[in-house]
Design an enzyme around this catalytic site. Sequence first.
Site: not given
Ligand code: NCD
Length: 307
Positions: A56-57, A85, A106, A134
């Site tokens: 999703r993100t 590397k 991320r 997040h």
């Molecule tokens: C979450 C995350 O990556 O922290 N997912 C997201 O971004 N929708 C929640 C999760 O992974 O549990």
Amino acid sequence: MLEGRDIISINDFNKKEIEAVLDKSEEMEDILREKKCMETMKGKILANLFFEPSTRTRLSFSSAMHRLGGNVISLEKIKTSSMAKGESLTDTIRMVDKYSDLIVIRHPDEYSAKMAAGVAENPVINGGDGANQHPTQALIDLCSIRKFKGKIENLNVTLLGDLKHARVIKSLAYGLAIFKANITLVSPAGLELENKTVDELKSNFGITVSQTNDICSGIKNADVLYVCRMQKERFKDLQEAGEMQNTYRITPELLEQGKDSLIVMHALPKVGEIDHRVDQTKFAKYFEEAAFGVPVRMAVISLVVVG
Ligand code: NCD
């Protein structure tokens, strides 16, 4: 208001700024509904750097940038980059910053996004830094609550699951506190939200935070039940994560014991903590919540890049 800013934590925002994002995201929803083409980000490039799995993100940031008329470059695996590397994350960020106008990162290390923001001249958005934060997910969650309930203030919100490791919980808890919601924390023993966060929620925001291990009492007076999965990747002992996985399971029968107007939210992915029969009930709002990822991220991108 947010032009040129890094988005590292939900605590980077005040209430007015969050409301500005939510209002802007409503404008974006109208544009999406009318299928209008936008040129806000024409000629701009977003770099998506994902060093942890994401559906999703990653995709909603890409979709949001495309909908705004911009372009996306991405790095999805360390093994296909020069980091394989031995290049440092810092050097990688320094270069990507020159190839783009905005970085979304991320990474499993807490504070990696903060480090990236310290190196990059362009804005950096934290798409999840380990168990820490997040922030754009919290904005999506707050947007969803405001949509479904008409307000956030004074609602009873229950956060349930692996509260120790879930960054979505930490970010949302502070977001709810900014809006003076009442928070109930429900987790298996050993997976409670860290004391430091609970203390800050109470002392810095003056809100009510109660804690229990009992799901039924956590659901009883809730307006919103926000569930999160066991964050297996953050457990030292995988077997323990597997055992914990079966401790809590939200079923339609359980939800019937709560308020008629109760809604169930989840950042997704859900992996067994919500019985699939809940998907078909009036309580389930998580798929609609996920869909708000695009307009909310369109709002964040445009506010950060063009103001
Ligand atoms: C979450 C995350 O990556 O922290 N997912 C997201 O971004 N929708 C929640 C999760 O992974 O549990």
